[in-house]
Design a protein around this motif. Structure first.
Motif, short mmCIF file in Angstrom:
data_model
loop_
_atom_site.label_atom_id
_atom_site.label_comp_id
_atom_site.label_asym_id
_atom_site.label_seq_id
_atom_site.Cartn_x
_atom_site.Cartn_y
_atom_site.Cartn_z
N LYS A 37 0.83 -1.14 -0.06
CA LYS A 37 -0.11 0.01 0.10
C LYS A 37 0.94 1.37 0.03
N ILE A 79 -6.31 -6.54 3.12
CA ILE A 79 -5.99 -6.51 4.33
C ILE A 79 -6.77 -5.47 5.27
N MET A 160 -7.70 -12.88 11.76
CA MET A 160 -6.58 -11.90 11.72
C MET A 160 -6.68 -10.86 12.85
N SER A 201 5.42 -4.95 10.74
CA SER A 201 6.80 -4.71 11.00
C SER A 201 7.51 -4.49 12.21
N ARG A 216 2.20 -9.59 8.30
CA ARG A 216 1.95 -8.64 7.03
C ARG A 216 2.94 -7.53 7.24
N GLY A 218 5.06 -4.28 5.62
CA GLY A 218 5.25 -3.36 4.71
C GLY A 218 6.64 -2.49 5.01
N ARG A 225 6.54 4.61 4.47
CA ARG A 225 5.67 5.15 3.47
C ARG A 225 5.72 6.61 3.78
C1 LIG Z 1 -0.25 -1.20 6.48
C2 LIG Z 1 -0.61 -2.64 7.30
C3 LIG Z 1 0.31 -3.32 7.74
C4 LIG Z 1 1.78 -3.27 7.24
O1 LIG Z 1 2.19 -2.27 8.34
P1 LIG Z 1 3.94 -2.14 8.41
O2 LIG Z 1 3.88 -1.58 9.78
O3 LIG Z 1 4.27 -1.14 7.54
O4 LIG Z 1 4.49 -3.32 8.33
C5 LIG Z 1 -0.22 -4.59 8.08
N1 LIG Z 1 -1.58 -4.86 8.24
C6 LIG Z 1 -2.46 -3.89 8.14
C7 LIG Z 1 -3.93 -4.27 8.10
C8 LIG Z 1 -1.96 -2.74 7.49
O5 LIG Z 1 -2.99 -1.96 7.04
#
Ligand SMILES: *Cc1c(COP(=O)(O)O)cnc(C)c1O
Length: 227
Positions: A37, A79, A160, A201, A216, A218, A225
Motif C-alpha cells: 500500500k 487486508i 486476523m 513490521s 503482513r 510493509g 511510506r
Molecule cells: C499497513 C498495514 C500493515 C503493514 O504495516 P507495517 O507496519 O508497514 O509493516 C499490516 N497490516 C495492515 C492491516 C495494514 O494496514
C-alpha cells in the motif's frame, strides 16, 4: 524509493521468522504477505522477483489500479476494511483478512454463491478492545462461528488481528495469544480455520512466537511510506 536491497532485507526477515518460530514451538509454516500500500507497482514487481508471491493492500481501489499495472503472478490479499457495496471486488483477491461484520459476511456469501465458488475469509478479531479497531470481540466468536457455518458462500480460513501500536511485549502476547485462542474456537466449531494473520513490521517476531501463520509486512520490506 528503490528496492535493490529487498532480497537482503527479506533474507534477514526470514531468518528472524525462522528463529521466532523455533522459540514459539508451534511448528507452523509462516507466509510473508508483502504490504505494498502507498507504493507503486514497482514494489509488487520487486517483491515477486525477491521471491514473495503474496501481496497485501488495504484499499480496494488502490489495489485494482495496481493490478492493471503489474503482470507478475502474485496473489493479492485484501487486508483493510471492505465496504459491503464493494463486496463483488473480492473476486480479484485470494483472501480477505478483514471480515469485520455479519452483514459483510452475508454480502460476501452472496458473491460466492453467484460465482459458484466460496470466498475465503479470515475473521478480524479485536482482542485489545480499542474503539478505533474493527472486528469481532472474542466474546462474540462462538455465536458468529454458528452463523458463518450457515453461509454457503464463504469459507472461514482463520483469524486476523492487529495489536495496538505502542503495546508492551506483555500486551502483544496477550493480544496475539487471544487471537490464537479465537482461531481455535472457530476450528472447534468445525471451520477449516488454520490461519493466524498477525504481526506487522514492529511486532512480527512476537507474533510468530505466538503462532502466526501469516505476517503482513510493509515498512520493514519497503521502507517508510510517505502517505
Ligand atoms: C499497513 C498495514 C500493515 C503493514 O504495516 P507495517 O507496519 O508497514 O509493516 C499490516 N497490516 C495492515 C492491516 C495494514 O494496514
Amino acid at each position: 524509493m528503490h528496492f535493490q536491497d529487498l532480497p537482503a532485507r527479506l533474507a534477514d526477515i526470514r531468518g528472524r521468522i525462522g528463529l521466532a518460530a523455533e522459540r514459539g514451538g508451534f511448528g507452523q509454516h509462516v507466509t510473508v504477505v508483502a504490504v505494498t500500500k502507498s507504493h507503486g507497482p514497482e514494489a509488487v514487481r520487486a517483491a515477486f522477483h525477491a521471491g514473495l508471491a503474496d501481496v497485501g493492500e488495504n484499499r480496494v481501489q488502490e489495489a485494482l489500479n495496481k493490478m492493471q499495472k503489474v503482470d507478475v503472478p502474485v496473489r493479492w490479499h485484501l487486508i483493510g476494511h471492505l465496504q459491503r457495496n464493494k463486496a463483488k471486488h473480492i473476486d480479484r483477491f485470494t483472501l480477505l483478512h478483514s471480515l469485520d461484520s455479519s452483514r459483510l459476511a452475508d454480502a460476501l456469501s452472496d458473491v460466492g454463491r453467484q460465482r459458484g465458488s466460496p470466498v475465503d475469509v479470515l475473521l478480524q478479531i479485536n482482542v485489545s478492545g480499542e474503539g478505533t479497531k474493527g472486528g469481532f470481540a472474542p466474546s462474540e466468536l462462538a455465536l458468529e462461528a454458528d452463523r458463518l457455518a450457515r453461509l454457503t458462500g464463504v469459507v472461514l480460513r482463520g483469524v486476523m488481528t492487529m495489536a495496538p501500536l505502542d503495546a508492551s511485549e506483555e500486551e502483544l502476547r496477550r493480544v496475539f495469544g487471544g487471537a490464537r485462542e479465537g482461531r481455535d474456537v472457530l476450528a472447534r466449531a468445525g471451520h477449516p480455520a488454520a490461519e493466524l494473520s498477525m504481526g506487522m513490521s514492529n511486532d512480527y517476531e512476537i507474533a510468530v512466537e505466538e503462532g502466526a501463520t501469516m505476517v503482513r509486512l510493509g515498512t520493514t520490506l519497503f521502507g517508510a511510506r510517505d502517505t
